[in-house]
Scaffold this active site. Structure first.
Site, PDB file in Angstrom:
ATOM      1  N   TYR A 124      16.727  54.786  15.718  1.00 26.90           N
ATOM      2  CA  TYR A 124      15.810  55.710  16.396  1.00 26.90           C
ATOM      3  C   TYR A 124      16.363  56.281  17.700  1.00 26.90           C
ATOM      4  O   TYR A 124      15.663  56.987  18.408  1.00 26.90           O
ATOM      5  CB  TYR A 124      14.463  55.022  16.659  1.00 26.90           C
ATOM      6  CG  TYR A 124      13.641  54.944  15.405  1.00 26.90           C
ATOM      7  CD1 TYR A 124      14.043  54.115  14.364  1.00 26.90           C
ATOM      8  CD2 TYR A 124      12.495  55.696  15.236  1.00 26.90           C
ATOM      9  CE1 TYR A 124      13.323  54.039  13.197  1.00 26.90           C
ATOM     10  CE2 TYR A 124      11.760  55.625  14.069  1.00 26.90           C
ATOM     11  CZ  TYR A 124      12.173  54.796  13.056  1.00 26.90           C
ATOM     12  OH  TYR A 124      11.456  54.728  11.898  1.00 26.90           O
ATOM     13  N   LYS A 171      18.775  43.001   6.839  1.00 26.88           N
ATOM     14  CA  LYS A 171      19.658  43.267   5.697  1.00 26.88           C
ATOM     15  C   LYS A 171      21.058  42.793   6.116  1.00 26.88           C
ATOM     16  O   LYS A 171      22.043  43.541   6.058  1.00 26.88           O
ATOM     17  CB  LYS A 171      19.616  44.774   5.373  1.00 26.88           C
ATOM     18  CG  LYS A 171      20.351  45.177   4.121  1.00 26.88           C
ATOM     19  CD  LYS A 171      19.570  44.951   2.853  1.00 26.88           C
ATOM     20  CE  LYS A 171      20.389  45.317   1.633  1.00 26.88           C
ATOM     21  NZ  LYS A 171      19.789  44.881   0.366  1.00 26.88           N
ATOM     22  N   ASP A 205      14.632  44.008   1.195  1.00 28.92           N
ATOM     23  CA  ASP A 205      14.203  44.452  -0.149  1.00 28.92           C
ATOM     24  C   ASP A 205      13.363  43.375  -0.831  1.00 28.92           C
ATOM     25  O   ASP A 205      12.292  43.649  -1.395  1.00 28.92           O
ATOM     26  CB  ASP A 205      15.393  44.885  -1.020  1.00 28.92           C
ATOM     27  CG  ASP A 205      16.648  44.064  -0.787  1.00 28.92           C
ATOM     28  OD1 ASP A 205      16.678  43.276   0.173  1.00 28.92           O
ATOM     29  OD2 ASP A 205      17.608  44.210  -1.571  1.00 28.92           O
ATOM     30  N   ASP A 229       8.991  50.100  10.775  1.00 26.09           N
ATOM     31  CA  ASP A 229       8.232  51.329  10.532  1.00 26.09           C
ATOM     32  C   ASP A 229       7.757  51.356   9.084  1.00 26.09           C
ATOM     33  O   ASP A 229       6.579  51.583   8.790  1.00 26.09           O
ATOM     34  CB  ASP A 229       9.176  52.522  10.817  1.00 26.09           C
ATOM     35  CG  ASP A 229       8.432  53.838  10.878  1.00 26.09           C
ATOM     36  OD1 ASP A 229       7.196  53.832  10.790  1.00 26.09           O
ATOM     37  OD2 ASP A 229       9.104  54.883  11.004  1.00 26.09           O
TER      38      ASP A 229
END
Ligand code: NAD
Length: 341
Positions: A124, A171, A205, A229
């Site tokens: 971001y 991740k 995931d 988010d």
């Protein structure tokens, strides 16, 4: 005690939602002095910026703001006011609780999740550039300082609110350096809470699949900005959608409370949008101000009106307008206050 609060009504459906929410919070018995300032599309022409300096000054002075949604042009135009506010005021933690409510048609009845999203870095930063005509790069920043700070926030929230477990989501199997550092930072902080708050981690995931299948297995989740988010919208979907999902952006000096949803321009001015998410954000604000009993009254009254089902907005299957719904909740809050007295 009087609390002075900055109110930014926002764009689109924001002003209607803000009016209904003020009505409810004022009925809670807490004395709130509202300092109303405008930001967003509406002030662009007047000030040449969607986030005028006096808006930031007002929040810095009052330390607390309630904010309606603000439109961000896609692919062009001014930069997101929401991101600008978070960066200017160092609102490093985004808190998004997702709790089931009786009366809403959802897949599960007992979801009670709290999403803690890092708000200042990751993808971001807006650090992007084109590489020739047909490629683009976006830089992901993760620091130990920001990761430990958000992990500490999640654990402190868990301690203060009687929660049992914090799960770090990442991740790190693929982004071994950046997400690896986030996970390492969470583990470091978790060690200081051993024996008090349990800690584990999940790959993003797998986490998404598990949240869809078994959301009751999870408690407080802590995530870097982008995953936070996405997962907070997923969590909102589990408990009834964007119309009912509240949020808070919290820093060391200031806090801004706002719904997860946007300005829904197609419903603007129609007395049709659901003010629940902004009212619940207002309840989070009351809690932040130390007005725990009033926050509880607002949440309970709102839940009762929704469970009753007679005066709810169209997105919840009813035919009440924003105003009528707000009035029903305000009446119920005021009734609870009188009964208590
Ligand atoms: P949105 O959340 O405004 O609307 C998506 C859909 O969700 C709407 O069409 C509507 O069907 C439903 N919805 C949302 N809020 C609702 C409510 N209170 N009551 C009933 N239904 C509701 O998302 P979008 O259309 O992607 O974005 C519109 C604008 O809002 C964009 O400019 C976007 O950048 C901005 N936005 C702002 C914020 C913020 O201010 N924090 C957050 C998200 C999006």
């Amino acid at each position: 005690m009087t609390h002075r609060v900055t109110l930014i009504p926002g764009d689109g459906i924001g002003p209607e939602l803000a009016e209904a929410t003020r009505h409810v919070l004022d009925a809670s018995g807490v004395v709130l002095e509202w300092e109303i300032v405008d930001a967003g599309e509406a002030v662009m022409e007047r000030y040449g910026t969607p986030l005028p300096e006096h808006v930031l000054e007002s929040i810095r002075r009052n330390r607390v703001a309630l904010k309606g949604p603000i439109t961000t042009p896609i692919g062009e135009g001014f930069r997101s006011v929401n991101v600008g506010l978070r960066q200017a005021l160092e609102l490093y933690a985004s808190l998004r609780p997702a709790r089931s409510m009786k009366g809403l048609e959802t897949r599960y009845e007992d979801v009670d999740l709290v999403i803690v999203r890092e708000n200042t870095e990751d993808l971001y930063g807006g650090i992007e550039h084109r590489v020739g005509r047909d490629a683009a790069e976006s830089i992901k920043i993760i620091t130990r300082e920001a990761s430990e700070r958000i992990a500490r926030f999640a654990f402190e929230y868990a301690v203060a609110n009687g929660r049992q477990r914090v799960t770090a989501v990442h991740k790190a199997n693929i982004m071994k350096l950046s997400d690896g550092l986030f996970l390492e930072s969470c583990r470091t902080v978790a060690a200081g809470y051993a024996g008090r708050i349990a800690f584990d981690d999940r790959i993003i995931d797998n986490m998404c699949m598990q949240l869809v299948q078994k959301p009751d297995l999870y408690d407080v989740l802590v995530l870097p900005n982008l995953y936070g988010d996405i997962v907070s919208d997923l969590a909102a979907g589990l408990v009834g959608g964007l119309g009912v999902a509240p949020g808070a952006n919290i820093g060391n000096d200031c806090a801004v409370f706002e719904p997860v949803h946007g300005s829904a321009p197609k419903y603007a001015g129609q007395n049709r949008a659901n003010p629940t998410a902004l009212i619940l954000s207002g309840a989070l604000m009351l809690r932040h101000l130390g007005e725990t009993a009033a926050a509880h009254r607002v949440e309970t009254a709102l839940r009762e009106v929704i469970a009753d089902g007679r005066t709810v907005t169209q997105d919840l299957g009813g035919d009440a307008g924003t105003r009528e719904f707000g009035e029903a909740v305000a009446e119920s809050v005021a009734g609870a206050r009188v009964a208590r007295a």
